[in-house]
Motif scaffolding. Structure first.
Motif, PDB file in Angstrom:
ATOM      1  N   THR A  68       0.813  -1.212   0.000  1.00 23.65           N
ATOM      2  CA  THR A  68       0.000   0.000   0.000  1.00 23.65           C
ATOM      3  C   THR A  68       0.847   1.263   0.000  1.00 23.65           C
ATOM      4  O   THR A  68       0.374   2.331  -0.364  1.00 23.65           O
ATOM      5  N   ARG A  69       2.116   1.149   0.415  1.00 26.58           N
ATOM      6  CA  ARG A  69       2.972   2.335   0.455  1.00 26.58           C
ATOM      7  C   ARG A  69       3.293   2.864  -0.931  1.00 26.58           C
ATOM      8  O   ARG A  69       3.584   4.042  -1.094  1.00 26.58           O
ATOM      9  N   ARG A  70       3.289   1.999  -1.906  1.00 25.07           N
ATOM     10  CA  ARG A  70       3.635   2.411  -3.264  1.00 25.07           C
ATOM     11  C   ARG A  70       2.428   2.871  -4.067  1.00 25.07           C
ATOM     12  O   ARG A  70       2.537   3.120  -5.259  1.00 25.07           O
ATOM     13  N   VAL A  71       1.287   2.940  -3.396  1.00 24.36           N
ATOM     14  CA  VAL A  71       0.061   3.351  -4.089  1.00 24.36           C
ATOM     15  C   VAL A  71      -0.371   4.712  -3.559  1.00 24.36           C
ATOM     16  O   VAL A  71      -0.669   4.851  -2.373  1.00 24.36           O
ATOM     17  N   PRO A  72      -0.384   5.736  -4.393  1.00 21.04           N
ATOM     18  CA  PRO A  72      -0.930   7.031  -3.957  1.00 21.04           C
ATOM     19  C   PRO A  72      -2.448   6.961  -3.979  1.00 21.04           C
ATOM     20  O   PRO A  72      -3.067   6.926  -5.029  1.00 21.04           O
ATOM     21  N   TRP A  73      -3.055   6.920  -2.794  1.00 24.43           N
ATOM     22  CA  TRP A  73      -4.483   6.648  -2.709  1.00 24.43           C
ATOM     23  C   TRP A  73      -5.329   7.864  -3.056  1.00 24.43           C
ATOM     24  O   TRP A  73      -6.533   7.743  -3.262  1.00 24.43           O
TER      25      TRP A  73
ATOM     26  N   LEU B  12       1.823   7.405   5.069  1.00 28.15           N
ATOM     27  CA  LEU B  12       1.715   6.603   3.846  1.00 28.15           C
ATOM     28  C   LEU B  12       0.612   7.080   2.915  1.00 28.15           C
ATOM     29  O   LEU B  12       0.553   6.653   1.760  1.00 28.15           O
ATOM     30  N   ARG B  13      -0.278   7.963   3.376  1.00 31.01           N
ATOM     31  CA  ARG B  13      -1.337   8.447   2.493  1.00 31.01           C
ATOM     32  C   ARG B  13      -0.806   9.413   1.441  1.00 31.01           C
ATOM     33  O   ARG B  13      -1.461   9.660   0.438  1.00 31.01           O
ATOM     34  N   PHE B  14       0.379   9.953   1.674  1.00 35.05           N
ATOM     35  CA  PHE B  14       0.956  10.916   0.742  1.00 35.05           C
ATOM     36  C   PHE B  14       1.941  10.230  -0.199  1.00 35.05           C
ATOM     37  O   PHE B  14       2.581   9.241   0.174  1.00 35.05           O
ATOM     38  N   PRO B  15       2.088  10.754  -1.410  1.00 33.63           N
ATOM     39  CA  PRO B  15       2.966  10.106  -2.390  1.00 33.63           C
ATOM     40  C   PRO B  15       4.444  10.177  -2.035  1.00 33.63           C
ATOM     41  O   PRO B  15       5.243   9.477  -2.650  1.00 33.63           O
ATOM     42  N   PHE B  16       4.806  11.026  -1.066  1.00 35.66           N
ATOM     43  CA  PHE B  16       6.216  11.140  -0.689  1.00 35.66           C
ATOM     44  C   PHE B  16       6.554  10.285   0.530  1.00 35.66           C
ATOM     45  O   PHE B  16       7.558  10.537   1.186  1.00 35.66           O
ATOM     46  N   TYR B  17       5.736   9.296   0.825  1.00 35.93           N
ATOM     47  CA  TYR B  17       5.989   8.470   2.003  1.00 35.93           C
ATOM     48  C   TYR B  17       7.381   7.845   1.912  1.00 35.93           C
ATOM     49  O   TYR B  17       7.726   7.180   0.963  1.00 35.93           O
ATOM     50  N   ARG B  18       8.213   8.136   2.928  1.00 29.62           N
ATOM     51  CA  ARG B  18       9.590   7.636   3.030  1.00 29.62           C
ATOM     52  C   ARG B  18      10.457   8.018   1.835  1.00 29.62           C
ATOM     53  O   ARG B  18      11.375   7.294   1.459  1.00 29.62           O
TER      54      ARG B  18
END
Length: 472
Positions: free
Chosen positions: A52-57, A118-124
Motif C-alpha cells: 500500500t505504500r507504493r500506491v498514492p491513494w 503513507l497516504r501521501f505520495p512522498f511516504y519515506r
C-alpha cells in the motif's frame, strides 16, 4: 509497536479515510492487504513494509517547470486563495504538497509530515534521497513542505508544486523526487514561460523531463502549458511561440504533443487591440476549460489506476520478477550445494574404500560391529554422519551467502520485493533442500493470488457501472 502491528495500524487509518472520501478504493485496499500477508509470510516484505505504500491513494496532480513560469499563480487561481508566493525570481526552493483541510486557516508544515504518512505520495522519500545524495535524507525538510487549505477544488486530491530546476546544489536529489512524482502522478502539468523559449539553464532539465516522457505507457498524462502567452499579443504571433517551443522540445527528442496556452487575466497588462484581446481571451478560456476538465477527471482515473496497480502487484509477486526469480536463485543454490556434496562424498568413499583394502582386518571388524549395531559400530556411523553433515551445512551456508550477495534489489519496480531476505530465509539450515516451493508459497497462497488477479475485470466493470453505461 512491532513492524507488522505498525503496518496494520497505518492500513486501518487509511481504510477509515477511504470510507469517508473514496469508498470505491476499499475493495482494492483489501486485496492489497491480502497480498501483504502472503508476501510477508514469504519474507518478500519486511515486517514494516506494505504494498500500500507504493500506491498514492489520493489523485495526484503535479506541476513541474521553470522558475517564473507561473505555476504558483496558476495554483492560487485554481484554489481561489493566495496560498503560494509568486514572483519573477525563485520564491520557493522546496516541493510543496498541497491538500485540503477543514480548518479555515492555511498552514505550512515540515517535510516530515508527508515523509512519515503513507497516504501521501512522498511516504519515506527520505530514503530515496539518501540513496542518491548521502546525508541528504536527514534534511528532508529542505526538500519538502506540506501546505493545507480550505479550498473545495483540492478536496479529495493532492497538488504537488515543484521548485524550479535552475539550481545545481540539490539537482540529484531534486531529480530523484521529480522521477517519483512523475511515476505516481495521475496528471503532470509541465509549465513553460512563453516569454523565454528554452532558457539555457533549463536545457538539462528539459532533456530529463522530455526524454523520460517518450515511450511511457502513460505519456497521455503529460500536458504542456505555455503560460504568459498574452505577452505575444504585441507581435500577434502565439503560433510562432508555440512552434519555437515545439522545436526546443524536439531537440530533446519529443516530436509530438499539444500545448495549452494560458495567462492570468488579473495580472496581465491589458491588450490595446480589442479584437485581438477578445481572440486571445477566447483561446485562453477554451484551454483553461480543458485544463480544469483534465484536473477534475483525475479522481475517476485514480480509481482505475489503483485497480491496475493491484493487478500489477499480484503479477509482480507471482511472476518472473517475484516468486519466479526466487525459485531461480533457490534452484541455483541446490545445484551448487549438490555438486559440493558429491565432491565431498566421492573422495570420502574412495578414502574409506582405500582404507578398507589396506586395513582389511580392521575394516572387517568395523563392518561387523556396524552390522551387529554394537556401540563401536554406532559410534563410527555417528562420527561419519556428523562429519558429513557438518561439512554439508557449512557448504550450504557459504553458497547461500555467496548467491545472496549477488541478488540485486529490484528498486526500479513499482512494487519492489526483498528477494535477498526471502532467499536467506529459505536457505536456513533447518529447511529441507527437497522443498521445491519457497516458504509461504503453498497451494493456498497461489490460489489467493490467482483470485486477486481474476478480480481485475470485475472491479473494472463495477467502476464502469458507476462512470459509464455501454448499454445506454
Amino acid at each position: 509497536m512491532s513492524g507488522s502491528n505498525a503496518t496494520s495500524g497505518r492500513n486501518e487509518s487509511l481504510e477509515a479515510h477511504l470510507k469517508r472520501e473514496n469508498p470505491l478504493l476499499l475493495e482494492p485496499l483489501a486485496e492489497f492487504r491480502r497480498l501483504d500477508r502472503i508476501a510477508a509470510k514469504m519474507h518478500l516484505l519486511a515486517p514494516d513494509a506494505s504494498f500500500t505504500r507504493r500506491v498514492p491513494w489520493w489523485p495526484v496532480i503535479s506541476l513541474l517547470g521553470t522558475f517564473s513560469a507561473g505555476k504558483s499563480s496558476f495554483i492560487n487561481g485554481y484554489l481561489g486563495t493566495e496560498l503560494q508566493r509568486t514572483g519573477n525570481q525563485a520564491v520557493d526552493d522546496r516541493f510543496t504538497v498541497i491538500c485540503y483541510s477543514d480548518d479555515d486557516e492555511a498552514r505550512t508544515l515540515p517535510g516530515t509530515a508527508v515523509d512519515a504518512d503513507l497516504r501521501f505520495p512522498f511516504y519515506r522519500i527520505s530514503g530515496d534521497i539518501e540513496d542518491v545524495a548521502a546525508g541528504e535524507g536527514r534534511r528532508i525538510n529542505n526538500y519538502l513542505q506540506l501546505k493545507t487549505c480550505h479550498a473545495e477544488p483540492v478536496r479529495g486530491k493532492i497538488l504537488l508544486d515543484s521548485p524550479g530546476f535552475d539550481a545545481d546544489s540539490q539537482r540529484s536529489a531534486t531529480l530523484q523526487i521529480t522521477d517519483r512524482i512523475i511515476d505516481l502522478s495521475d496528471l503532470v502539468l509541465v509549465f513553460f514561460d512563453a516569454r523565454h523559449p528554452e532558457p539555457g539553464a533549463m536545457r538539462d532539465t528539459l532533456r530529463h523531463l522530455v526524454s523520460d516522457t517518450i515511450g511511457r505507457d502513460d505519456a497521455s498524462k503529460f500536458v504542456f502549458v505555455l503560460n504568459q502567452i498574452d505577452t505575444t499579443a504585441r507581435e500577434d504571433n502565439p503560433e510562432d511561440v508555440v512552434a519555437a517551443w515545439q522545436r526546443a522540445l524536439a531537440s530533446s527528442g519529443l516530436t509530438a504533443g499539444r500545448f495549452l496556452r494560458i495567462y492570468d487575466e488579473d495580472s496581465a497588462p491589458p491588450i490595446a487591440d480589442e479584437a485581438l484581446a477578445k481572440r486571445f481571451k477566447a483561446k485562453k478560456d477554451a484551454d483553461m476549460v480543458e485544463l480544469h476538465r483534465r484536473m477534475t477527471g483525475v479522481e475517476v482515473d485514480r480509481a482505475y489506476r489503483v485497480v491496475e496497480m493491484m493487478t500489477g502487484a499480484a503479477r509482480t509477486l507471482a511472476g518472473d520478477t517475484g516468486v519466479g526469480r526466487l525459485k531461480t536463485h533457490l534452484g541455483q543454490w541446490r545445484r551448487r550445494v549438490g555438486i559440493f556434496d558429491i565432491a565431498i562424498l566421492v573422495p570420502l568413499a574412495v578414502l574409506i574404500g582405500a582404507g578398507a583394502i589396506i586395513y582389511r582386518d580392521t575394516a572387517g571388524r568395523l563392518l561387523g560391529a556396524i552390522g551387529n549395531a554394537s556401540p563401536t559400530g554406532i559410534a563410527v556411523v555417528t562420527i561419519l554422519i556428523v562429519v558429513f553433515a557438518g561439512i554439508h551445512f557449512c557448504v550450504r551456508g557459504l553458497v547461500a551467502r555467496r548467491i545472496a550477495a549477488g541478488i540485486q534489489p529490484a528498486s526500479q519496480q513499482a512494487f519492489a520485493l526483498d528477494l535477498r531476505r526471502a532467499f536467506l530465509r529459505n536457505t536456513r539450515w533447518w529447511r529441507s533442500m527437497a522443498l521445491l516451493q519457497p516458504k509461504g508459497w503453498g497451494w493456498l497462497a497461489r490460489r489467493r493470488v490467482r483470485r486477486i488477479q481474476a478480480k481485475h475485470e470485475t472491479m473494472i466493470r463495477r467502476l464502469n457501472d458507476r462512470f459509464a453505461r455501454p448499454s445506454g
